[in-house]
Design an enzyme around this catalytic site. Structure first.
Site, mmCIF file in Angstrom:
data_model
loop_
_atom_site.group_PDB
_atom_site.id
_atom_site.type_symbol
_atom_site.label_atom_id
_atom_site.label_comp_id
_atom_site.label_asym_id
_atom_site.label_seq_id
_atom_site.Cartn_x
_atom_site.Cartn_y
_atom_site.Cartn_z
ATOM 1 N N ASP A 186 13.598 10.939 6.352
ATOM 2 C CA ASP A 186 12.776 9.999 7.297
ATOM 3 C C ASP A 186 13.797 9.197 8.172
ATOM 4 O OD1 ASP A 186 10.229 10.641 6.295
ATOM 5 O OD2 ASP A 186 10.823 9.405 4.679
ATOM 6 N N HIS A 197 17.023 7.976 -2.161
ATOM 7 C CA HIS A 197 15.966 8.998 -2.629
ATOM 8 C C HIS A 197 16.376 9.169 -4.180
ATOM 9 C CE1 HIS A 197 14.160 13.050 -2.732
ATOM 10 N NE2 HIS A 197 14.007 12.451 -1.546
#
Ligand code: CMC
Length: 376
Positions: free
Chosen positions: A313, A259
Site C-alpha cells: 500500500d 505486514h
C-alpha cells in the site's frame, strides 16, 4: 487461559495453488512464477488466467479469455439506474460493495456453486467492477456515464470509463502493473472472508461482497488511502522527520508499513517504488515521491530491525495519485484487482469444500442464575 491464536497468526486454514509467500525472504509467486517478471512482462488478463487455470495461457487461449472478459464490461440498465440513485456523498467502497451485491439480482441462477458457473459469475463481476467505480465517480461529478470499449484492456478500459479519454501507453502499463501486483496474496483477511462465505455454499456474489467489506478496513486495503492522507498532512520533505517520530512516540501506526506475513521488504513494494518514482517525476509529483522516500528512510532507521518495512500500500498511494486518481478511489483499485484472487479462492474452496467453522474459547462465567427483569 485461552489457546486462541490472536488474529489467527500462524494458523494454516486452507490450501492454495495460487500464491506462495515467503515472508522472511520477501518472496511472492503466483503459481510458482515470481511477481517481478509478471509485473514487468505479463498483463492483468494473462495473470487472471494464470490464477484461475494454474498455468499461463497460449496465445489463442488468452485471446478467447480476453474476449470473454471484455464482452462482459457493460453494465445493465438497472445497474446504471441503481448507481444514479447513490448519494453523491457516498464513499466509493460502500458503493462498490452495494452494487456488486446487486449484480446477483438479475442473475437467473445466482446461487449456483457449479465450478464453471462460479467462474463465469466471477468473470462478470471482475469485468463490471471498473464500470461500477467509474460510473459512480462520474455520477458524483455530475458527468454522463461512459460506455465501455471492448477493444481496450481491463486497465485501459477503466481509465477510459473514468476520464473519457484513452490513457497513454505509460499510464495503461502502470495501472496494469498495479492490477497484477494486487491480484492475489494468500489467505489475507478479505480472501479468508470470501472463503468462509463460499464454504457455507452461499453464492459468489455474497462471497465477493463480504470480501469487499473486509478489504475496506484501514488495517487491510484501506491503508493505501491512509498513506495518502498522511502524506498530505506533511507539508514538506523537511517536516517528515517530526511527523513520523511524533507518530511513533504516540504509538500510532504509519500506514503502508508492516505486514503479518512479511518480515522483509514486500516484493510488491520493491516494484511499486520504482514505478512510483518514475510516474511521480513524469507527472510533476516529484515532491510527493520525495516525501514517501523520506518516510521510508526514517522508518528503516527506527523500526526495520523489528521487521517493519513498506508493504504494497505504501508506494501504491504515490502511484495512484500520479495516475490522477482521487484519494477515495485508491482502495477500490485494490478491490478491482483482488476480485480475481477472491474468485480463484472461491473456486479452490468449492473444489474441496468443507464448511469453515472454527471454535472460540469461551472465557465468560458459568452457573450464573437467571435474574428476572424486575430484579436487575
Ligand atoms: N507503524 C508502526 N508500528 C507498527 C506498524 C506500523 N505500520 N505495524 C506494526 N507495527 C508494530 C506494532 O506497534 C507492534 O509493536 P510492539 O510489538 O512494540 O507493540 C509490532 O509492530 C507488531 O504489530 P502487530 O499489530 O502485532 O502486527 P500485526 O501482524 O497484527 O499487524 C498490520 C499487521 C498490517 C495490521 C500492521 O503492520 C499495521 O497496522 N500496518 C499499518 C496498516 C497497513 O499498512 N496495512 C496494510 C497491510 S498490507 C496490504 C494488505 O494486505 O491489505
Amino acid at each position: 487461559m485461552s489457546t486462541a491464536a490472536k488474529g489467527l497468526e500462524g494458523v494454516v486454514a486452507a490450501e492454495t495453488e495460487m500464491s506462495f509467500i515467503d515472508g522472511e525472504k520477501g518472496v511472492l509467486e503466483y503459481v510458482g512464477i515470481a511477481i517481478d517478471p509478471l509485473a514487468r512482462h505479463s498483463t492483468f488478463e494473462e495473470t487472471v488466467f494464470l490464477l484461475w487455470n494454474k498455468r499461463l495461457p497460449k496465445a489463442d487461449e488468452l485471446a478467447a479469455f480476453s474476449k470473454d472478459l471484455r464482452s462482459n464490461y457493460g453494465l445493465s440498465k438497472e445497474t446504471k439506474r441503481l448507481i444514479a440513485l447513490m448519494p453523491t456523498s457516498a464513499q466509493p467502497m460502500h458503493v462498490l460493495r452495494t452494487i456488486v451485491s446487486s449484480l446477483a439480482l438479475d442473475d437467473p441462477d445466482p446461487n449456483s456453486t457449479d465450478r464453471s458457473a462460479v467462474q463465469a459469475k466471477g468473470l462478470r463481476i471482475l469485468a463490471q467492477a471498473p464500470a461500477i467505480v467509474a460510473a459512480f465517480d462520474r455520477h458524483r461529478r455530475g458527468l454522463e456515464i461512459i460506455e465501455p470499449d471492448s477493444s481496450l484492456s481491463f486497465a485501459a478500459n477503466f481509465l477510459w470509463l473514468l476520464n473519457g479519454e484513452k490513457p497513454t501507453d505509460t499510464m495503461e502499463r502502470a495501472f496494469d502493473a498495479c492490477m497484477i501486483l494486487h491480484a492475489d496474496h494468500g489467505l489475507n483477511a478479505s480472501t479468508f472472508a470470501c472463503r468462509v462465505i463460499i464454504s457455507t455454499l452461499s453464492d459468489i456474489y455474497s462471497a465477493i461482497t463480504g470480501a469487499i467489506g473486509a478489504l475496506r478496513g484501514p488495517l487491510h486495503g484501506g491503508a493505501n488511502e491512509g498513506v495518502m492522507v498522511a502524506l498530505n498532512e506533511v507539508g514538506s520533505v523537511g517536516e517528515v522527520e517530526d511527523f513520523v517520530m511524533g507518530k511513533l512516540k504516540r504509538k500510532e501506526r504509519i500506514m503502508g508499513f508492516g505486514h503479518r506475513v512479511y518480515k522483509a521488504y514486500d516484493p510488491r513494494a520493491t516494484y511499486l517504488k520504482t514505478l512510483a518514482k518514475q510516474l511521480a517525476e513524469d507527472t510533476g509529483n516529484a515532491e510527493l515521491y520525495e516525501k514517501s522516500s523520506r518516510v521510508e528512510q526514517i522508518m528503516e532507521r527506527e523500526v526495520a530491525a523489528k521487521g517493519i518495512y513498506p508493504n504494497v500500500d505504501f508506494y501504491s498511494a504515490t502511484t495512484y495519485h500520479s495516475i490522477g486518481l482521487k484519494l477515495d478511489l485508491f482502495t477500490p483499485m485494490f478491490a478491482l484487482s483482488r476480485i480475481a484472487g477472491w474468485t480463484g479462492h472461491a473456486l479452490e474452496q468449492l473444489d474441496a469444500n468443507r464448511l469453515i467453522r472454527p471454535k472460540a474459547d469461551y472465557v465468560g462465567p458459568h452457573d450464573k442464575p437467571y435474574v428476572s427483569m424486575d430484579k436487575r
